[in-house]
Write a protein that holds these residues in place. Structure first.
Motif, PDB file in Angstrom:
ATOM      1  N   GLU A  66      -0.930   0.721  -2.768  1.00 49.94           N
ATOM      2  CA  GLU A  66      -0.467   2.104  -2.814  1.00 49.94           C
ATOM      3  C   GLU A  66       0.168   2.434  -4.159  1.00 49.94           C
ATOM      4  N   ASN A 118      -8.510  10.657   3.384  1.00 44.57           N
ATOM      5  CA  ASN A 118      -9.748  10.737   4.153  1.00 44.57           C
ATOM      6  C   ASN A 118     -10.065  12.177   4.524  1.00 44.57           C
ATOM      7  N   GLU A 178     -12.926  -1.652  -3.272  1.00 44.92           N
ATOM      8  CA  GLU A 178     -12.959  -3.001  -2.698  1.00 44.92           C
ATOM      9  C   GLU A 178     -12.783  -4.066  -3.771  1.00 44.92           C
ATOM     10  N   ASP A 189      -5.223   3.253  -0.071  1.00 42.67           N
ATOM     11  CA  ASP A 189      -4.793   2.786   1.238  1.00 42.67           C
ATOM     12  C   ASP A 189      -5.882   1.869   1.768  1.00 42.67           C
ATOM     13  N   PRO A 190      -5.628   0.565   1.909  1.00 39.53           N
ATOM     14  CA  PRO A 190      -6.677  -0.364   2.360  1.00 39.53           C
ATOM     15  C   PRO A 190      -7.266  -0.026   3.715  1.00 39.53           C
ATOM     16  N   ASP A 191      -6.525   0.714   4.537  1.00 37.08           N
ATOM     17  CA  ASP A 191      -7.015   1.064   5.869  1.00 37.08           C
ATOM     18  C   ASP A 191      -7.798   2.373   5.895  1.00 37.08           C
ATOM     19  N   GLU A 192      -7.904   3.042   4.754  1.00 36.28           N
ATOM     20  CA  GLU A 192      -8.569   4.345   4.732  1.00 36.28           C
ATOM     21  C   GLU A 192      -9.579   4.427   3.592  1.00 36.28           C
ATOM     22  N   SER A 238     -15.985   6.191   3.548  1.00 34.54           N
ATOM     23  CA  SER A 238     -17.240   5.701   4.117  1.00 34.54           C
ATOM     24  C   SER A 238     -18.411   6.465   3.515  1.00 34.54           C
ATOM     25  N   ASP A 262       3.847  -5.791   4.411  1.00 27.09           N
ATOM     26  CA  ASP A 262       2.405  -5.777   4.109  1.00 27.09           C
ATOM     27  C   ASP A 262       2.256  -5.768   2.596  1.00 27.09           C
ATOM     28  N   THR A 282      -0.202  11.090   6.802  1.00 25.89           N
ATOM     29  CA  THR A 282      -1.126   9.966   6.869  1.00 25.89           C
ATOM     30  C   THR A 282      -2.541  10.504   6.950  1.00 25.89           C
ATOM     31  N   ALA A 339      -0.860  -3.764   1.115  1.00 30.31           N
ATOM     32  CA  ALA A 339      -0.716  -2.311   1.233  1.00 30.31           C
ATOM     33  C   ALA A 339       0.307  -1.776   0.251  1.00 30.31           C
TER      34      ALA A 339
END
Length: 245
Positions: free
Chosen positions: A145, A25, A92, A151-154, A157, A138, A21, A141
């Motif tokens: 994937e 990132n 996005e 990965d929508p959570d990662e 930035s 989910d 995981t 997600a």
């Protein structure tokens, strides 16, 4: 507590020491950090070596190095911010479209997901079962994937990437700058070369280890590129210094 076992008696679950995981990132941070450090070391070493080839005045060399460090750090930060912002905007946008499709045509999306699993080698019944269970858990997600590789959570930035690039560039640039300005003139060129080579070898080794790659090619690439850059800029500085003088 006894671990779950597969039918063959092998412990189920991820292998110890392997990333499962956050790898995207992590690689993004690694890329920005290593790129910034290497650029800081090589570009600033090239500047101060080139100026040192043209003049022996320590103040001139220091001013050129500080100017190169400042300009390089700002350029790296701005470039990384623009690049990662563009990537994040695309991610996005793709996720927004996927959310809309899931809301408007959930059955079509389920069939699409099952079809993608069939393409990956599952039979149709199992693919449909997997698609249903993942969608219930989910839906976004699962689709992101398999369809998009996101990965929508990662999501990356841009501010973090820009900050990492600026910081790593500055830290890398300080090495040749401080070495050539604080070392006695009689030996500062050779000391700077040795310091830069050692630093580039260290960053190459570190990047390979953190990225689970081969260390020797990474070290050779870093050291070879940096040594070539210093040699070329010093030669140019020497030629220009001789011509101007």
């Amino acid at each position: 507590m006894t671990a779950d076992l597969t039918p063959d008696g092998v412990d189920a679950g991820p292998h110890a020491g392997e990333p499962h995981t956050g790898i995207g990132n992590r690689l993004n941070w690694l890329r920005a950090g290593v790129l910034g450090a290497n650029d800081g070391i090589v570009s600033t070493a090239g500047i101060v070596m080139g100026v040192a080839g043209a003049t022996s005045d320590s103040t001139t060399i220091a001013i050129a190095g500080i100017a190169g460090l400042t300009a390089g750090a700002l350029s790296m930060g701005a470039g990384e911010y623009v690049s990662v912002s563009t990537q994040r905007d695309s991610e996005e946008g793709l996720l927004a479209r996927e959310r809309r499709e899931l809301a408007e045509a959930p059955e079509d999306e389920l069939a699409e997901l099952a079809g993608l699993y069939v393409e990956r080698g599952l039979d149709e019944d199992l693919a449909l079962q997997v698609a249903r269970e993942l969608t219930e858990h989910d839906a976004l997600a699962a689709h992101a994937e398999v369809e998009l590789g996101i990965d929508p959570d990662e999501l990356t930035s841009p501010w973090q990437a820009a900050g990492a690039s600026m910081l790593s560039f500055t830290l890398g640039a300080l090495l040749p700058l401080l070495t050539i300005t604080l070392t006695p003139p009689a030996v500062r060129l050779w000391v700077t070369v040795v310091a830069v080579v050692v630093a580039l070898a260290a960053t190459g080794w570190t990047s390979a280890r953190l990225g689970y790659g081969r260390t020797t090619p990474a070290v050779v690439r870093n050291v070879g590129g940096g040594a070539f850059a210093m040699a070329v800029t010093y030669l140019i500085g020497s030629l220009l210094g001789t011509t101007v003088g």
